[in-house]
Design an enzyme around this catalytic site. Sequence first.
Site, mmCIF file in Angstrom:
data_model
loop_
_atom_site.group_PDB
_atom_site.id
_atom_site.type_symbol
_atom_site.label_atom_id
_atom_site.label_comp_id
_atom_site.label_asym_id
_atom_site.label_seq_id
_atom_site.Cartn_x
_atom_site.Cartn_y
_atom_site.Cartn_z
ATOM 1 N N GLU A 150 -9.801 9.387 -4.071
ATOM 2 C CA GLU A 150 -8.738 9.802 -5.013
ATOM 3 C C GLU A 150 -9.261 10.827 -6.016
ATOM 4 O OE1 GLU A 150 -6.003 8.750 -4.041
ATOM 5 O OE2 GLU A 150 -6.195 6.683 -3.340
ATOM 6 N N PRO B 288 -11.328 18.605 7.465
ATOM 7 C CA PRO B 288 -12.782 18.775 7.573
ATOM 8 C C PRO B 288 -13.330 19.787 6.559
ATOM 9 C CG PRO B 288 -11.789 18.734 9.746
ATOM 10 C CD PRO B 288 -10.651 18.724 8.769
ATOM 11 N N GLU C 17 -1.839 9.813 -8.390
ATOM 12 C CA GLU C 17 -1.967 9.346 -9.784
ATOM 13 C C GLU C 17 -1.925 7.812 -9.860
ATOM 14 O OE1 GLU C 17 -0.117 12.210 -12.511
ATOM 15 O OE2 GLU C 17 0.692 10.418 -13.474
#
Length: 397
Positions: free
Chosen positions: A377, A132, A254
């Site tokens: 990502e 959070p 990655e």
Amino acid sequence: MTRLAQTLGLTEFQTEIVSTVRRFVDKEIIPAAQELEHSDTYPQAIVDQMKEMGLFGLMIPEEYGGLGESLLTYALCVEELARGWMSVSGVINTHFIVAYMIRQHGTDDQKQKFLPRMATGETRGAFSMSEPELGSDVAAIRTRATKQADGDYVIDGQKMWLTNGGSSTLVAALVRTDEGADKPHRNLTAFLVEKPTGFGEVVPGLVIPGKLDKLGYKGIDTTELIFDGYHANADDVLGGVTGQGFFQMMDGVEVGRVNVSARACGVGIRAFELAVRYAQQRQTFGKPIAEHQAVAFQLAEMATKVEAAHLMMVNAARLKDSGERNDVAAGMAKYLASEFCSEVTQQSFRIHGGYGYSKEYEIERLMRDAPFLLIGEGTSEIQKNIISKRLLADYRI
Ligand SMILES: Cc1cc2nc3c(=O)[nH]c(=O)nc-3n(C[C@H](O)[C@H](O)[C@H](O)COP(=O)(O)OP(=O)(O)OC[C@H]3O[C@@H](n4cnc5c(N)ncnc54)[C@H](O)[C@@H]3O)c2cc1C
């Protein structure tokens, strides 16, 4: 050029699997996506077919029952799936990252135990770094695993934003362990947490509270995860060695970035397809809007962006497949593809005029899906941090 986003130099198998996925998308995903998305329904029938097609094991080595394909093959399939519906590509994304991390960093026992079941889709992966209070600042993770006298661990803390949190059965969770290292990221360890699917207290000390309600990326479940005195065995540590979790997760992220680029390409391609069709159908001032130069130029810009994003994504995937470091290439591909995807969906939306705002038109869904790609990502700012740090090192005066 007959179609955008063609890839030169593919093997026969790559060409075949990508066109099989494309046909599957056209036949099974695109016709079903609107209804499933609007009702926020999990695409179970589609997922079952993806299992049968072997898509869950695409990159898992053949010795563990997978297809042993490259990151490029995987990314091209993901591009096709996202062209149909971004959420479907999300179903395999976290699974693929976890399988990749186990393949690269797992112990022999962990590979034997999980990879064959992951290849069939029987075991389904989720990965959990965010909390959070943090997302970009991974090293600040607070969830803690405390070592017990018998060598096992008790984990306490709260995780946030788990894609496939409810539908997965194996979570790779990055938590803090006491390694006494001076650098915070060296005190992080990845645990492989097994659980059943579903919500509530799914195993003692592990709660998946429920689905988070999101702007887009619907159908697929995104959840919190609460550890409250959860017991983990020492064998659950990825690779068997603590303090390595940050590096293992970053390796996974990655390849995940190539995957997000591929998803952005897929959404962008679809936005272009919708626009180029609509622009030839819709008439204003006595001619199709595609014949107004302002609209035709939009199409040219969109196509150029789609093409550039695809080429950078393919380049980043090929670099990783060649065994080279690809942090900059993956960061650039992710940054460019997600930003372009956002612009292209917006342009397509404008070309649709008022109908772009109607839930009857597919572009409305793409407008809600595309923003996630700017965040997942690692945000664009985080990609720029990675790219600029490396460039300043490589071009140091
Ligand atoms: C639908 C969805 C699914 C997700 N799935 C997963 C998942 O499966 N697993 C998982 O672990 N996480 C998941 N995430 C979390 C996601 O990875 C994070 O939201 C993302 O990394 C950003 O972190 P944050 O939200 O905490 O933003 P913050 O880190 O708080 O950033 C807020 C803003 O500040 C900017 N910023 C932060 N630091 C810097 C800096 N150093 N320099 C410049 N700008 C900066 C950011 O770019 C951003 O604009 C998911 C998120 C969403 C929305």
